[in-house]
Design a protein around this motif. Structure first.
Motif, PDB file in Angstrom:
ATOM      1  N   HIS A 105      44.248  32.466  30.510  1.00 44.56           N
ATOM      2  CA  HIS A 105      42.988  31.959  31.064  1.00 44.56           C
ATOM      3  C   HIS A 105      42.842  32.354  32.535  1.00 44.56           C
ATOM      4  N   TYR A 106      43.915  32.239  33.312  1.00 45.63           N
ATOM      5  CA  TYR A 106      43.861  32.580  34.728  1.00 45.63           C
ATOM      6  C   TYR A 106      43.968  34.091  34.965  1.00 45.63           C
ATOM      7  N   THR A 107      44.418  34.820  33.977  1.00 47.45           N
ATOM      8  CA  THR A 107      44.482  36.280  34.093  1.00 47.45           C
ATOM      9  C   THR A 107      43.135  36.924  33.792  1.00 47.45           C
ATOM     10  N   ALA A 108      42.303  36.251  33.015  1.00 51.08           N
ATOM     11  CA  ALA A 108      41.082  36.859  32.487  1.00 51.08           C
ATOM     12  C   ALA A 108      40.019  37.208  33.520  1.00 51.08           C
ATOM     13  N   PRO A 109      39.713  36.359  34.517  1.00 53.86           N
ATOM     14  CA  PRO A 109      38.574  36.676  35.406  1.00 53.86           C
ATOM     15  C   PRO A 109      38.794  37.962  36.192  1.00 53.86           C
ATOM     16  N   ALA A 110      37.699  38.658  36.454  1.00 52.59           N
ATOM     17  CA  ALA A 110      37.788  39.868  37.277  1.00 52.59           C
ATOM     18  C   ALA A 110      38.258  39.534  38.686  1.00 52.59           C
ATOM     19  N   LEU A 111      37.920  38.329  39.166  1.00 51.30           N
ATOM     20  CA  LEU A 111      38.349  37.878  40.489  1.00 51.30           C
ATOM     21  C   LEU A 111      38.890  36.464  40.393  1.00 51.30           C
ATOM     22  N   LEU A 112      40.119  36.280  40.835  1.00 54.94           N
ATOM     23  CA  LEU A 112      40.735  34.951  40.914  1.00 54.94           C
ATOM     24  C   LEU A 112      40.974  34.630  42.383  1.00 54.94           C
ATOM     25  N   VAL A 113      40.484  33.483  42.835  1.00 52.07           N
ATOM     26  CA  VAL A 113      40.724  33.024  44.200  1.00 52.07           C
ATOM     27  C   VAL A 113      41.725  31.880  44.154  1.00 52.07           C
ATOM     28  N   ILE A 114      42.855  32.048  44.828  1.00 52.08           N
ATOM     29  CA  ILE A 114      43.868  31.000  44.933  1.00 52.08           C
ATOM     30  C   ILE A 114      43.846  30.498  46.373  1.00 52.08           C
ATOM     31  N   HIS A 160      30.181  39.999  37.777  1.00 52.38           N
ATOM     32  CA  HIS A 160      31.612  39.836  37.559  1.00 52.38           C
ATOM     33  C   HIS A 160      31.935  38.396  37.156  1.00 52.38           C
ATOM     34  N   THR A 161      33.075  38.211  36.530  1.00 54.39           N
ATOM     35  CA  THR A 161      33.589  36.873  36.292  1.00 54.39           C
ATOM     36  C   THR A 161      34.536  36.509  37.420  1.00 54.39           C
ATOM     37  N   ALA A 162      34.558  35.231  37.788  1.00 54.64           N
ATOM     38  CA  ALA A 162      35.402  34.778  38.885  1.00 54.64           C
ATOM     39  C   ALA A 162      35.870  33.356  38.594  1.00 54.64           C
ATOM     40  N   LEU A 163      36.948  32.963  39.279  1.00 58.02           N
ATOM     41  CA  LEU A 163      37.459  31.598  39.166  1.00 58.02           C
ATOM     42  C   LEU A 163      38.085  31.213  40.495  1.00 58.02           C
ATOM     43  N   PHE A 164      37.667  30.063  41.027  1.00 50.47           N
ATOM     44  CA  PHE A 164      38.188  29.550  42.298  1.00 50.47           C
ATOM     45  C   PHE A 164      39.052  28.330  42.009  1.00 50.47           C
TER      46      PHE A 164
END
Length: 252
Positions: A151-160, A122-126
């Motif tokens: 850009h922030y909508t694209a990852p399968a998982l976004l951690v805020i 998966h793609t992810a962004l922290f």
């Protein structure tokens, strides 16, 4: 007599866009090196893809879950964490929220899940809430803002991470609402916060979208409350005590 050609060999080469190999597949296969070349190419591409996704995820350093002290929090649903580590929530485009005071391991758990997601394709962004909202609010071009939201909508998982540690303006609230709405039921989001949802009006004072934001965030979400003392404070205390022991002179 040559061995029969594997059914998926030529298709694998085509998926990799190795058109020269596809065009001369039979000759390459009969020469005995086609499948080895395919394996090399697939392995190298998988390695580079993983390295790229790990770099893009910006997860940073973290304590692995195997070293997490489950006995230290006074409240933590380990079974719920284990379920999240199976990553079904990403396939379901569901969310997760970790609620608890500072230092109880919310960020550590979120980083572990994000890292595990990347390792599983998966793609992810922290990112921290402060960094995310500060960056978006500083953009004064509508087209640039749309690109950054994409850009922030694209990852399968976004951690805020760390929602609630700072207070924000109505513009910050609107931007976070827009991002959560874009990801709603399409992509998964993990939020860590030190505030109960009833207190988010203090995080985003006077923002009209807070109720709708929380509603979209928690719909079909796993909300996990973690309680206890700060683990960082515990470690700092133990280090201080150990240094005091080390400094104590030995008795004659």
């Amino acid at each position: 007599m040559t061995s029969p050609e594997p059914d998926n060999g030529r298709e694998r080469a085509a998926r990799l866009h190795m058109y020269g190999l596809v065009a001369h597949w039979q000759d390459a296969f009969e020469a005995g090196w086609a499948l080895t070349l395919l394996e090399w190419e697939e392995n190298e591409r998988a390695k580079r893809s993983l390295e790229r996704r790990l770099k893009d995820a910006r997860i940073g350093r973290f304590k692995p879950l195997c070293d997490f002290d489950w006995s230290f929090p006074t409240r933590c649903d380990r079974q719920a964490i284990d379920a999240l580590m199976h990553l079904d929530f990403i396939r379901d485009a569901a969310n997760a929220v970790f609620i608890g005071p500072n230092g109880v391991g919310k960020s550590t758990l979120a980083r572990n899940i994000a890292h595990h997601a990347v390792l599983n394709g998966h793609t992810a962004l922290f990112t921290s809430a402060g960094q995310l909202l500060g960056e978006l609010a500083a953009i004064d071009s509508a087209s640039a803002l749309r690109r950054r939201l994409a850009h922030y909508t694209a990852p399968a998982l976004l951690v805020i991470d760390e929602v609630g540690y700072l207070s924000y303006t109505n513009r910050h609230a609107d931007l976070l609402f827009e991002l959560i709405s874009r990801r709603y039921e399409i992509k998964s989001t993990i939020v860590t916060t030190n505030r109960n949802f009833a207190d988010w009006h203090e995080v985003f004072p006077n923002a009209a979208c807070v109720v709708s934001m929380v509603d979209r965030l928690v719909h079909n979400a796993e909300v996990i409350a973690i309680e206890g003392q700060s683990y960082r404070l515990k470690e700092a205390t133990e280090r201080s005590e150990q240094r005091a022991v080390d400094r104590k002179p030995e008795s004659p």
